[in-house]
Design an enzyme around this catalytic site. Structure first.
Site, PDB file in Angstrom:
ATOM      1  N   HIS A   1      13.880  33.732  45.888  1.00  9.46           N
ATOM      2  CA  HIS A   1      13.215  33.427  44.617  1.00  9.46           C
ATOM      3  C   HIS A   1      13.857  34.206  43.473  1.00  9.46           C
ATOM      4  CE1 HIS A   1      10.418  30.949  46.666  1.00  9.46           C
ATOM      5  NE2 HIS A   1       9.889  31.936  47.357  1.00  9.46           N
TER       6      HIS A   1
ATOM      7  N   GLU B   1      14.332   8.492  35.601  1.00  9.71           N
ATOM      8  CA  GLU B   1      15.487   8.361  36.497  1.00  9.71           C
ATOM      9  C   GLU B   1      15.456   9.578  37.426  1.00  9.71           C
ATOM     10  OE1 GLU B   1      17.700   5.853  36.573  1.00  9.71           O
ATOM     11  OE2 GLU B   1      16.535   4.871  35.004  1.00  9.71           O
TER      12      GLU B   1
ATOM     13  N   LEU C   1      14.682  24.324  21.925  1.00 10.51           N
ATOM     14  CA  LEU C   1      14.268  23.706  23.186  1.00 10.51           C
ATOM     15  C   LEU C   1      12.801  24.009  23.515  1.00 10.51           C
ATOM     16  CD1 LEU C   1      15.174  22.503  26.098  1.00 10.51           C
ATOM     17  CD2 LEU C   1      15.409  24.897  26.734  1.00 10.51           C
TER      18      LEU C   1
ATOM     19  N   ASN D   1      15.068  27.820  47.538  1.00  9.24           N
ATOM     20  CA  ASN D   1      15.197  29.284  47.495  1.00  9.24           C
ATOM     21  C   ASN D   1      15.038  29.910  48.881  1.00  9.24           C
ATOM     22  OD1 ASN D   1      15.298  28.917  44.763  1.00  9.24           O
ATOM     23  ND2 ASN D   1      13.262  29.735  44.321  1.00  9.24           N
ATOM     24  N   GLY D   2      14.061  29.395  49.641  1.00 10.29           N
ATOM     25  CA  GLY D   2      13.775  29.942  50.973  1.00 10.29           C
ATOM     26  C   GLY D   2      14.963  29.766  51.908  1.00 10.29           C
ATOM     27  N   ARG D   3      15.542  28.550  51.914  1.00  5.31           N
ATOM     28  CA  ARG D   3      16.686  28.275  52.798  1.00  5.31           C
ATOM     29  C   ARG D   3      17.907  29.086  52.390  1.00  5.31           C
ATOM     30  NH1 ARG D   3      15.988  22.099  52.023  1.00  5.31           N
ATOM     31  NH2 ARG D   3      14.421  22.910  50.593  1.00  5.31           N
TER      32      ARG D   3
ATOM     33  N   ASP E   1      14.217  23.588  44.082  1.00  4.51           N
ATOM     34  CA  ASP E   1      13.878  23.763  45.504  1.00  4.51           C
ATOM     35  C   ASP E   1      15.057  24.342  46.289  1.00  4.51           C
ATOM     36  OD1 ASP E   1      12.236  23.674  47.689  1.00  4.51           O
ATOM     37  OD2 ASP E   1      12.473  21.532  48.058  1.00  4.51           O
TER      38      ASP E   1
ATOM     39  N   TRP F   1       0.074  27.738  47.215  1.00  2.00           N
ATOM     40  CA  TRP F   1      -0.851  28.795  47.645  1.00  2.00           C
ATOM     41  C   TRP F   1      -0.939  28.863  49.170  1.00  2.00           C
ATOM     42  CZ3 TRP F   1      -2.573  32.186  44.131  1.00  2.00           C
ATOM     43  CH2 TRP F   1      -2.677  31.784  42.798  1.00  2.00           C
TER      44      TRP F   1
HETATM   45  C1  IPE Z   1       8.009  21.853  45.212  1.00  3.92           C
HETATM   46  O1  IPE Z   1       8.708  22.462  46.242  1.00  3.92           O
HETATM   47  C2  IPE Z   1       7.374  22.890  44.348  1.00  3.92           C
HETATM   48  C3  IPE Z   1       8.279  23.714  43.546  1.00  3.92           C
HETATM   49  C4  IPE Z   1       9.574  23.583  43.478  1.00  3.92           C
HETATM   50  C5  IPE Z   1       7.632  24.728  42.763  1.00  3.92           C
HETATM   51  P1  IPE Z   1       8.077  22.701  47.680  1.00  3.92           P
HETATM   52  O2  IPE Z   1       9.132  23.351  48.496  1.00  3.92           O
HETATM   53  O3  IPE Z   1       6.790  23.402  47.551  1.00  3.92           O
HETATM   54  O4  IPE Z   1       7.795  21.203  48.172  1.00  3.92           O
HETATM   55  P2  IPE Z   1       7.661  20.604  49.635  1.00  3.92           P
HETATM   56  O5  IPE Z   1       6.607  21.384  50.351  1.00  3.92           O
HETATM   57  O6  IPE Z   1       8.983  20.718  50.303  1.00  3.92           O
HETATM   58  O7  IPE Z   1       7.281  19.181  49.410  1.00  3.92           O
HETATM   59  C1  IPE Z   2      11.378  26.518  45.724  1.00  6.93           C
HETATM   60  O1  IPE Z   2      12.021  27.028  46.842  1.00  6.93           O
HETATM   61  C2  IPE Z   2      10.565  27.530  45.005  1.00  6.93           C
HETATM   62  C3  IPE Z   2       9.107  27.363  45.171  1.00  6.93           C
HETATM   63  C4  IPE Z   2       8.524  26.374  45.790  1.00  6.93           C
HETATM   64  C5  IPE Z   2       8.266  28.391  44.574  1.00  6.93           C
HETATM   65  P1  IPE Z   2      11.325  27.069  48.253  1.00  6.93           P
HETATM   66  O2  IPE Z   2      10.664  28.385  48.427  1.00  6.93           O
HETATM   67  O3  IPE Z   2      10.440  25.879  48.455  1.00  6.93           O
HETATM   68  O4  IPE Z   2      12.588  26.986  49.209  1.00  6.93           O
HETATM   69  P2  IPE Z   2      12.695  26.214  50.584  1.00  6.93           P
HETATM   70  O5  IPE Z   2      12.311  24.790  50.343  1.00  6.93           O
HETATM   71  O6  IPE Z   2      11.755  26.881  51.544  1.00  6.93           O
HETATM   72  O7  IPE Z   2      14.126  26.370  50.987  1.00  6.93           O
HETATM   73 MG    MG Z   3      10.817  24.021  49.174  1.00  8.62          MG
END
Ligand code: IPE
Ligand code: IPE
Ligand code: MG
Length: 247
Positions: free
Chosen positions: A33, A209, A127, A18-20, A16, A65
């Protein structure tokens, strides 16, 4: 280096942030991503070198989605790109790929590329790299219950009436013995500072864990991964019982 006997058998990773990561650089989310894919490549090889037997990464959830078409398609395109560019190295490292989730709902070209990848790593005994794609833990349980329902109907025809057990539900999960036979995760790592499961391995994580780090996924390194695995080796897993020391 951690001795092979002490590494967890199965590590799950919620990749988690990638967006930030992209936002902080004023880049489009897809750039985040892309950087995340680079992290994933390194972690797969690191896990393989450390002697971890199973690695499951959360790549796309059933809830993802809800994002824009541009972002969703961008993620799928990157997955295909990864598949094509990494295949040789994965085979060289004896990595075996499984997909968990309803990935056949992805665009046709992505499905074909993924099928090819899975087929060409079949039989590799290194793996087990499990990619959770269009995966949801609750959807997985529902799918299992429906498969079980069909099996039970058949048993009933043969005059058998056995109640459903935990083992029955486990068997029909994607990870279950009716499918890939992946053990429950020992350790689940989530990056980016969020501390929740977001529908990942809901059934299987009952005794995992959990470990969290503020590091955003594109900044996550094999060194931090190894450090977390090392920390895991010091955890006292009691499974509802007592300490190993006080018998
Ligand atoms: C969980 O991350 C899904 C993946 C890493 C693929 P999200 O970013 O979608 O989760 P929420 O919305 O913060 O709970
Ligand atoms: C995780 O990064 C990747 C996927 C959920 C596909 P995010 O895209 O959720 O990144 P944030 O949480 O917005 O930073
Ligand atoms: Mg996220």
């Amino acid at each position: 280096m951690i001795e092979k006997e002490r590494v967890p058998n199965h590590v799950g990773v919620i990749m988690d942030g990638n967006g930030r990561w992209a936002k902080a650089r004023m880049l489009p989310r897809v750039a985040g991503h892309n950087a995340g894919m680079e992290s994933m490549k390194k972690i797969v090889i690191a896990a393989s070198n450390m002697g971890i037997k199973n690695l499951t990464v959360y790549a796309f959830s059933t809830e993802n989605w809800k994002r824009s078409t541009e972002e969703v398609n961008g993620i799928f395109k990157l997955i295909v790109k990864y598949v094509k560019s990494e295949l040789e190295e994965l085979i060289e490292n004896n990595v075996h790929i499984n997909i968990i989730g309803e990935y056949d709902m992805l665009p046709q070209d992505s499905v074909e590329a993924i099928d090819k990848l899975v087929a060409s790593t079949k039989g590799d005994d290194g793996l087990n790299f499990n990619i959770a794609l269009n995966y949801g833990g609750r959807a997985e349980i529902v799918k299992s219950v429906n498969a079980l329902f069909e099996a039970k109907k058949q048993e009933e025809v043969n005059g058998i009436f056995e109640p459903v057990t935990e083992a029955d539900i486990s068997r029909y999960l994607y990870t279950g013995s009716a499918n890939f036979d992946i053990p429950d995760p020992d350790l689940i790592i989530r990056t980016s500072g969020e501390e929740r499961m977001s529908n990942f391995l809901v059934w299987q994580a009952a005794y995992s864990e959990l470990m969290f780090t503020d590091t955003l996924w594109p900044d996550f390194t094999p060194e931090e991964f190894e450090e977390m695995v090392e920390r895991f080796t010091h955890r006292d897993r009691r499974f509802g019982g007592r300490n190993k020391e006080d018998k």
